[in-house]
Design a protein around this motif. Sequence first.
Motif, PDB file in Angstrom:
ATOM      1  N   SER A 283       0.823  -1.208   0.000  1.00 39.00           N
ATOM      2  CA  SER A 283       0.000   0.000   0.000  1.00 39.00           C
ATOM      3  C   SER A 283       0.859   1.260   0.000  1.00 39.00           C
ATOM      4  O   SER A 283       0.514   2.263  -0.637  1.00 39.00           O
ATOM      5  CB  SER A 283      -0.931   0.006   1.220  1.00 39.00           C
ATOM      6  N   VAL A 284       1.996   1.214   0.715  1.00 35.71           N
ATOM      7  CA  VAL A 284       2.888   2.368   0.774  1.00 35.71           C
ATOM      8  C   VAL A 284       3.451   2.687  -0.606  1.00 35.71           C
ATOM      9  O   VAL A 284       3.442   3.837  -1.059  1.00 35.71           O
ATOM     10  CB  VAL A 284       4.034   2.103   1.776  1.00 35.71           C
ATOM     11  N   TYR A 285       3.927   1.659  -1.305  1.00 35.41           N
ATOM     12  CA  TYR A 285       4.500   1.892  -2.631  1.00 35.41           C
ATOM     13  C   TYR A 285       3.423   2.185  -3.678  1.00 35.41           C
ATOM     14  O   TYR A 285       3.684   2.864  -4.670  1.00 35.41           O
ATOM     15  CB  TYR A 285       5.357   0.698  -3.050  1.00 35.41           C
ATOM     16  N   ASP A 286       2.219   1.662  -3.449  1.00 36.55           N
ATOM     17  CA  ASP A 286       1.120   2.000  -4.352  1.00 36.55           C
ATOM     18  C   ASP A 286       0.768   3.480  -4.239  1.00 36.55           C
ATOM     19  O   ASP A 286       0.410   4.134  -5.227  1.00 36.55           O
ATOM     20  CB  ASP A 286      -0.098   1.137  -4.018  1.00 36.55           C
ATOM     21  N   ALA A 287       0.875   4.038  -3.035  1.00 32.52           N
ATOM     22  CA  ALA A 287       0.593   5.473  -2.843  1.00 32.52           C
ATOM     23  C   ALA A 287       1.654   6.345  -3.513  1.00 32.52           C
ATOM     24  O   ALA A 287       1.348   7.416  -4.032  1.00 32.52           O
ATOM     25  CB  ALA A 287       0.514   5.786  -1.353  1.00 32.52           C
ATOM     26  N   GLY A 288       2.918   5.907  -3.489  1.00 32.30           N
ATOM     27  CA  GLY A 288       3.983   6.671  -4.153  1.00 32.30           C
ATOM     28  C   GLY A 288       4.266   8.003  -3.483  1.00 32.30           C
ATOM     29  O   GLY A 288       4.412   9.027  -4.146  1.00 32.30           O
ATOM     30  N   TRP A 289       4.387   8.003  -2.171  1.00 33.38           N
ATOM     31  CA  TRP A 289       4.571   9.259  -1.429  1.00 33.38           C
ATOM     32  C   TRP A 289       5.846  10.000  -1.836  1.00 33.38           C
ATOM     33  O   TRP A 289       5.834  11.219  -1.984  1.00 33.38           O
ATOM     34  CB  TRP A 289       4.613   8.971   0.069  1.00 33.38           C
ATOM     35  N   SER A 290       6.952   9.276  -1.993  1.00 36.74           N
ATOM     36  CA  SER A 290       8.224   9.936  -2.325  1.00 36.74           C
ATOM     37  C   SER A 290       8.128  10.693  -3.649  1.00 36.74           C
ATOM     38  O   SER A 290       8.575  11.837  -3.762  1.00 36.74           O
ATOM     39  CB  SER A 290       9.357   8.910  -2.384  1.00 36.74           C
ATOM     40  N   THR A 291       7.535  10.058  -4.648  1.00 36.80           N
ATOM     41  CA  THR A 291       7.373  10.710  -5.946  1.00 36.80           C
ATOM     42  C   THR A 291       6.475  11.926  -5.836  1.00 36.80           C
ATOM     43  O   THR A 291       6.759  12.987  -6.399  1.00 36.80           O
ATOM     44  CB  THR A 291       6.794   9.713  -6.972  1.00 36.80           C
ATOM     45  N   PHE A 292       5.379  11.788  -5.086  1.00 35.62           N
ATOM     46  CA  PHE A 292       4.461  12.913  -4.931  1.00 35.62           C
ATOM     47  C   PHE A 292       5.147  14.102  -4.266  1.00 35.62           C
ATOM     48  O   PHE A 292       4.992  15.246  -4.711  1.00 35.62           O
ATOM     49  CB  PHE A 292       3.242  12.476  -4.111  1.00 35.62           C
ATOM     50  N   LEU A 293       5.901  13.866  -3.208  1.00 37.24           N
ATOM     51  CA  LEU A 293       6.561  14.958  -2.494  1.00 37.24           C
ATOM     52  C   LEU A 293       7.618  15.629  -3.359  1.00 37.24           C
ATOM     53  O   LEU A 293       7.812  16.847  -3.287  1.00 37.24           O
ATOM     54  CB  LEU A 293       7.182  14.439  -1.199  1.00 37.24           C
ATOM     55  N   ALA A 294       8.292  14.849  -4.211  1.00 36.20           N
ATOM     56  CA  ALA A 294       9.272  15.438  -5.134  1.00 36.20           C
ATOM     57  C   ALA A 294       8.570  16.328  -6.162  1.00 36.20           C
ATOM     58  O   ALA A 294       9.045  17.428  -6.488  1.00 36.20           O
ATOM     59  CB  ALA A 294      10.067  14.332  -5.828  1.00 36.20           C
ATOM     60  N   ILE A 295       7.436  15.870  -6.679  1.00 34.60           N
ATOM     61  CA  ILE A 295       6.667  16.659  -7.641  1.00 34.60           C
ATOM     62  C   ILE A 295       6.127  17.926  -6.978  1.00 34.60           C
ATOM     63  O   ILE A 295       6.163  19.017  -7.555  1.00 34.60           O
ATOM     64  CB  ILE A 295       5.514  15.810  -8.221  1.00 34.60           C
ATOM     65  N   LEU A 296       5.637  17.792  -5.747  1.00 25.08           N
ATOM     66  CA  LEU A 296       5.112  18.938  -5.008  1.00 25.08           C
ATOM     67  C   LEU A 296       6.199  19.994  -4.805  1.00 25.08           C
ATOM     68  O   LEU A 296       5.959  21.198  -5.006  1.00 25.08           O
ATOM     69  CB  LEU A 296       4.561  18.474  -3.657  1.00 25.08           C
ATOM     70  N   ALA A 297       7.404  19.557  -4.421  1.00 26.12           N
ATOM     71  CA  ALA A 297       8.508  20.495  -4.206  1.00 26.12           C
ATOM     72  C   ALA A 297       8.895  21.200  -5.497  1.00 26.12           C
ATOM     73  O   ALA A 297       9.182  22.404  -5.513  1.00 26.12           O
ATOM     74  CB  ALA A 297       9.703  19.754  -3.625  1.00 26.12           C
ATOM     75  N   SER A 298       8.888  20.465  -6.613  1.00 25.07           N
ATOM     76  CA  SER A 298       9.244  21.049  -7.908  1.00 25.07           C
ATOM     77  C   SER A 298       8.232  22.105  -8.342  1.00 25.07           C
ATOM     78  O   SER A 298       8.598  23.198  -8.786  1.00 25.07           O
ATOM     79  CB  SER A 298       9.351  19.947  -8.952  1.00 25.07           C
ATOM     80  N   LYS A 299       6.954  21.793  -8.208  1.00 26.56           N
ATOM     81  CA  LYS A 299       5.910  22.747  -8.614  1.00 26.56           C
ATOM     82  C   LYS A 299       5.905  23.977  -7.703  1.00 26.56           C
ATOM     83  O   LYS A 299       5.648  25.095  -8.164  1.00 26.56           O
ATOM     84  CB  LYS A 299       4.547  22.064  -8.608  1.00 26.56           C
TER      85      LYS A 299
END
Length: 371
Positions: A283-299
């Motif tokens: 479930s943790v890897y399905d959520a993809g938190w690390s990728t989301f936080l990287a995208i959030l920081a970039s935007k």
Amino acid sequence: MLKAFKYRLYPTQAQAERMDWTLARCCELYNAALEERRTAYRKRGVTVSYHAQAVSLPEVKEGRPEYKDVHSQVLQDTLRRLDKAFAAFFRRVKRGEKPGYPRFKSARRFDSFCYPQYKGTIGGHVYLPKIGNVRVKLHRPLEGAVKTLTVKREVDEWYAVIVCEVETRPQGPTGSEVGIDLGLNHFLITSDGEFVDAPRYFRKAQKKLRRAQRSLARKKRGGNRGNRRAKQRERVAKLHRKVKRQRLDFHHKTARKLVRKHDSIAHEALNVKGLGRTRLAKSVYDAGWSTFLAILASKAEEAEKRVVAVDPKYTSQTCPDCGRVAKKLLSERWHSCECGCELQRDVAAARVILGRTFPSGANAAVNAYVA
């Protein structure tokens, strides 16, 4: 700031074969350079540098004339990629982490080559040195000055990933600060009480993936059935690719909404790798938190907004009103405190995260308690 633009390439059959051939040569060079480094250190205790290997490329071309048909900067970037892998290995050793020595690459797992100082033109076609003009779909305009161009293979499709240096595009202030709590039942919960459901794309595709992978396991390698196995492996890869794209699309849209609505965003500094070793790993890897936080920081950087990571310790146990810590079981989804604070547990955690970062966004009692 640097920003990547990804465009679909539509090569001819001859161009696609040439790009596959270039990837094979780069993979071969990567593995040969890795073997040289390993052998030199094991037998003589000598460390071979990137510079020493890059200087020897003319000798490689003399011994293997086919490498003359690969652009010199592509070969140099392949060696630089190996050098970065070793730099990351030594960095992990110094930190006391699990080092993970650089490994040899199989042809199927080496899927990109890069022109690190790209000077060609980009319009209806993109010029790739030693390959030719390849048709490209510019679904959105290219911005800024082109720095690098990477050609990437994704199963049976080709893409150009163009990194450009662009100016930031500041958005007007909204005067809003928010804390977000990442979860599994809900992907994120804001301190304003907004819930974003977790899409669970991998879970939804799991039945199809299970059938496809079982079919792949039944097909033997080699022989007359080798082609059937290759086709089934491609079907499995396409299913995984679809899940990945759905998740990325969700991450980008969710991050964009947060950046547009708020000037400052606070989130937990999660140890995703650690959580990935628990029973909740899927479930943790399905959520993809690390990728989301990287995208959030970039935007946020592009919009000149602020994103801050805070210590996650006791965020779900602390009362956002009085700062008292009361341990709860994971199954308890409601926060109830002696001070009279009654909240959904995740909303309370989001408010604590906000209070730890931006004192104006939560009761001062929380900040005094944490301090």
